[in-house]
Design an enzyme around this catalytic site. Structure first.
Site, PDB file in Angstrom:
ATOM      1  N   GLU A 109     -88.423  28.826 -25.353  1.00  0.00           N
ATOM      2  CA  GLU A 109     -88.418  27.431 -25.771  1.00  0.00           C
ATOM      3  C   GLU A 109     -89.614  26.632 -25.282  1.00  0.00           C
ATOM      4  OE1 GLU A 109     -86.154  26.061 -27.811  1.00  0.00           O
ATOM      5  OE2 GLU A 109     -85.176  28.011 -28.014  1.00  0.00           O
ATOM      6  N   SER A 142     -18.536  19.210 -17.655  1.00  0.00           N
ATOM      7  CA  SER A 142     -17.979  19.345 -16.305  1.00  0.00           C
ATOM      8  C   SER A 142     -19.031  19.354 -15.211  1.00  0.00           C
ATOM      9  CB  SER A 142     -17.137  20.617 -16.225  1.00  0.00           C
ATOM     10  OG  SER A 142     -16.011  20.510 -17.070  1.00  0.00           O
TER      11      SER A 142
END
Length: 840
Positions: free
Chosen positions: A86, A464
């Site tokens: 680059e 219950s």
């Protein structure tokens, strides 16, 4: 001389015009130039990550995958690959490379094409942070001036670090750290030279040169990168040849999820979005560490799935998913295409029935493999008629399957089993009773099927499971575990509901005066209602509210005693933790800490602790909230000698909590003497056979017509609640006929808390507690134990099967002996009732 003079004037004029043009361009774009000093404090967008308490990655959220790295964490060859490709003169220019610009201009003039770029790494940083990728001249001018500013502000290494972390490299990967994971499933320092060259070649065209979608172009681009590294002198000929001959090996790797817990991760995601906003939560790089333990979470998911499969399959086979052919089967490629169009669900795999024999079948899986379904994997499949009825027992595989059917199968050890997508729903949640940390949470069978988190969103009738709280209130008002309560039909109805409500036992059997311990252990309905009448409706609601239930959910009628209120599993497990920790109400929490992108803690849980009131025992080190948050092992109970520790609120006395806990042990272990014919089971006797520990206590729960089933229980270190029901409130869980093809210990008869929710609790608690020592539940100060007569609840001088030791709060123990002519012990009458009615 004239020509020379003219040339000099022309050069000077052009230079001056160039300078003026540059200055003019600078001042023209100056108002639009960003403040590059923000790069000093730039915050790279990184995803939100959610972890378990032991550091397992559960999930990550965010569009961009990024793993920020310091420059010294990036391998030198990878940095050299980027520089060579680059910007070979990166460390020599000042942001703009005149030589590179001239070279690019020369190539364009000679070829007429833009074959070579002139952007430096600094210019790319400028573009990536501040500009768009529009190919316009003015954008390039801005890019140049921003690059010059960046070079004045940052060092070359700082610029390069921003570049390798910010650059887009395809497949939603930003930066080299994420790219290494996405393409190779590796940390960046584990990459080969060839793999580094592939990544370094991506910035030019992340889509068209992608090694996954375009491996041939990626290979060509990789070799260009290697050639540049060789030309610049970063690698030698041998390294170049070896890397250039390597194949393209990239494949897509998703986020490295260590623990699949979608309901937990969704809770964490929602919390972060609510607190920080969606954009900040998804891009701020936060790490959320939950309280969930990975081992417990996996066991909870397994227990829930196994239990849901068991319920669904014992109620019968609903038939194939679809029929793929009736006469001539399609080609295998066509068949595989159809199977692959159906996504797997949990461990369920779509399959096509190819051949059916007497007691086995050959089926084709979506991956192309053919497997055998043995008779043991088929013989459960009675035809489903309704939730209460199943068809005839199958005797051959032909009665169950036919060629051409698309079915579901799942692995069972080394074999396979016919299965189906369960219709029943379930939830399981487990927490630490000493600080409220949620250790496991599963909100349903499959998150992909339903994101509805039943642990925190589903309000279902409690059944219950409410009875321990009613009895705890009674113990505070004078009852004992030996109190006799009449187990007889209730003749005086409750008219507050607009009807004559007369509760019945299930089964509809009555045994006369019965000790409170037995009434709770066997979940006798009429005893619970009579107890509610004794304590009073207002007192019961006030106590239930203190246990953490919402008063708006509590019915103001006697059906409260049988669990008519609708509550969430999280509320239930929180309330039950008060029995496990000695009577203290905790605040359940699931987020331990939150760290920012730099690893700094920005949130830390400070849970309220279940503190003991006596002075600290020097032999038992106390735990600080920080130590708990860091996942230190518990040295319990907490003494909380740290003055900064938050203390949980007391709901009931430590003595009452102990008595209820001991009674809930009888739910599992029962009582009496089996050899002499007086033995009895609690409703959860199956837990004793599976978990095989004596430090567990629990309570079953079944609502009217079995629409909701519960099991909630604990040992001193872990409290767990399981709920099973249908999301459709009107649908009943039904009943099951005995299957001669099934196991000896199969579930049959009406569904209930013990049969339907209990097996998941049993499996989970067995698995997570296995290998840990039992924690005896010792009586707190103020508890005494005396021998009582089991029939009357009075003191006993006998030492046989008619008597046993019972716990009492000191001062409430019986004073008279059985058979001394005195009145029965602690027989409480209903308000306004007569003895004749009570013992009818």
């Amino acid at each position: 001389m004239k020509w020379l003079k003219r040339i000099l004037i022309a050069v000077f004029s052009l230079t001056l015009l160039g300078i003026i043009a540059i200055v003019g361009a600078y001042y023209y774009v100056l108002p639009d130039l960003p403040d590059v000093t923000t790069l000093k404090t730039v915050k790279l967008q990184t995803p939100l990550k959610v972890f378990s308490s032991d550091g397992k990655l559960i999930s990550q959220f965010g569009e961009k995958r990024r793993i920020p790295l310091q420059l010294d964490e990036v391998p030198k060859p990878l940095l050299q690959a980027f520089i060579a490709t680059e910007d070979a003169r990166f460390y020599e220019h000042k942001g703009v490379d005149p030589i590179g610009v001239m070279r690019a201009a020369l190539v364009m003039l000679t070829t007429g094409q833009k074959r070579q770029g002139a952007s430096t790494i600094t210019m790319q940083v400028a573009r990536n942070f501040f500009l768009t990728r529009d190919k316009k001249f003015i954008r390039k001018v801005k890019e140049i001036f921003i690059a010059l500013h960046i070079e004045q502000l940052l060092t070359k290494d700082e610029i390069l670090e921003l570049y390798v972390n910010r650059i887009y490299l395809g497949q939603r990967a930003y930066g080299v750290g994420a790219a290494a994971q996405v393409y190779y499933g590796k940390d960046v320092n584990e990459l080969t030279l060839a793999q580094m060259a592939v990544i370094a070649g991506l910035p030019k065209a992340p889509s068209t040169m992608n090694p996954i979608s375009s491996p041939e172009r990626a290979l060509t681009r990789r070799n260009v990168v290697l050639k540049r590294m060789l030309e610049v002198g970063y690698i030698n000929q041998q390294e170049y040849t070896l890397a250039a001959d390597a194949p393209i090996t990239a494949t897509y790797h998703g986020a490295e999820i260590d623990l699949y817990a979608p309901y937990v991760s969704e809770m964490a995601r929602d919390y972060m979005v609510q607190k920080y906003g969606e954009e900040e939560a998804y891009t701020g790089g936060y790490n959320v560490y939950t309280t969930v333990n990975s081992h417990m979470q996996q066991k909870a998911q397994k227990a829930l799935r196994n239990n849901v499969y068991a319920y669904d399959e014992r109620h019968g086979y609903r038939g194939p998913q679809t029929v793929l052919w009736t006469d001539t089967p399609p080609s295998q490629p066509q068949l595989l295409e159809k199977l692959q169009a159906t996504a797997p669900l949990q461990d369920l795999q779509p399959a096509a029935v190819m051949q059916v024999e007497a007691q086995q079948a050959q089926v084709l899986l979506a991956d192309g493999n053919t497997i055998t379904l043995p008779w043991e994997g088929l013989n459960w499949a009675r035809r489903f008629i309704s939730d209460r009825r199943q068809g005839a027992i199958p005797k051959t595989a032909e009665e169950v399957l036919k060629p051409g059917e698309q079915i579901w199968v799942r692995p069972m050890g080394d074999s396979w089993q016919l299965s189906q997508i369960p219709q029943v729903a379930s939830a399981i949640v487990s927490l630490d009773p000493h600080d409220g940390a949620i250790r496991a949470l599963v909100g349903g069978f499959s998150f992909s099927q339903s994101q509805y988190n039943r642990v925190v969103q589903a309000k279902r009738q409690l059944g219950s499971n409410i009875k321990p709280f009613i009895y705890a209130t009674a113990l505070e008002k004078g009852y004992t575990l030996a109190t006799l309560i009449n187990n007889a039909p209730i003749n005086k109805p409750d008219l507050s509901q607009g009807i004559a409500w007369r509760p019945k036992n299930s089964p509809d059997v009555y045994g006369g005066p019965t000790r409170l311990r037995v009434g709770l252990a066997q979940s006798i309905n009429v005893m619970s209602v009579r107890t509610l009448r004794y304590v009073g409706l207002d007192a019961a609601i006030e106590k239930l509210t203190r246990f953490g239930f919402d008063p708006a959910d509590l019915n103001r009628n006697e059906s409260l005693a049988l669990g008519s209120p609708s509550v969430t599993p999280l509320q239930v497990v929180t309330a039950f933790s008060s029995f496990a920790n000695g009577g203290l109400l905790l605040e359940p929490y699931f987020i331990n800490r939150v760290e920012d992108a730099y690893g700094d803690r920005i949130e830390q849980a400070q849970p309220a602790l279940a503190c003991k009131t006596p002075e600290p025992d020097p032999a038992t080190p106390s735990m600080t909230p920080q130590a708990i948050a860091d996942g230190a092992p518990h040295l319990l109970p907490y003494n909380c000698d740290n003055p900064q520790a938050r203390r949980a609120q007391r709901v009931i006395s430590e003595q009452v909590a102990f008595l209820i806990t001991d009674a809930l042990k009888s739910v599992i272990w029962g009582g009496g003497n089996w050899r002499h014919g007086t033995g009895w089971n609690g409703t959860a006797w199956r837990a004793a056979r599976v978990v095989k520990r004596h430090d567990i206590a629990g309570k079953t729960g079944t609502t009217n017509e079995s629409r909701d089933t519960w099991f909630s229980g604990f040992n001193p270190d872990l409290v767990t609640t399981v709920w099973v029901g249908f999301d459709d409130h009107s649908r009943k869980l039904g009943r099951v006929a005995w299957n001669p093809n099934g196991a000896k210990d199969q579930i049959s008869g009406a569904e209930s808390g013990a049969k339907t929710a209990g097996p998941a609790w049993n499996e989970f608690m067995h698995d997570v507690l296995q290998g840990t020592p039992e924690r005896p539940i010792t009586p707190p100060p103020g508890i005494v134990s005396v021998r009582i007569d089991l029939a009357t609840g009075k003191l006993s001088r006998k030492n046989d099967y008619t008597s046993d030791f019972e716990y009492f709060i000191q001062g409430t123990e019986p004073k008279e002996y059985a058979n001394d002519g005195a009145e029965g012990n602690n027989i409480f009458l209903d308000a306004g009732s007569t003895a004749e009615e009570l013992f009818h």
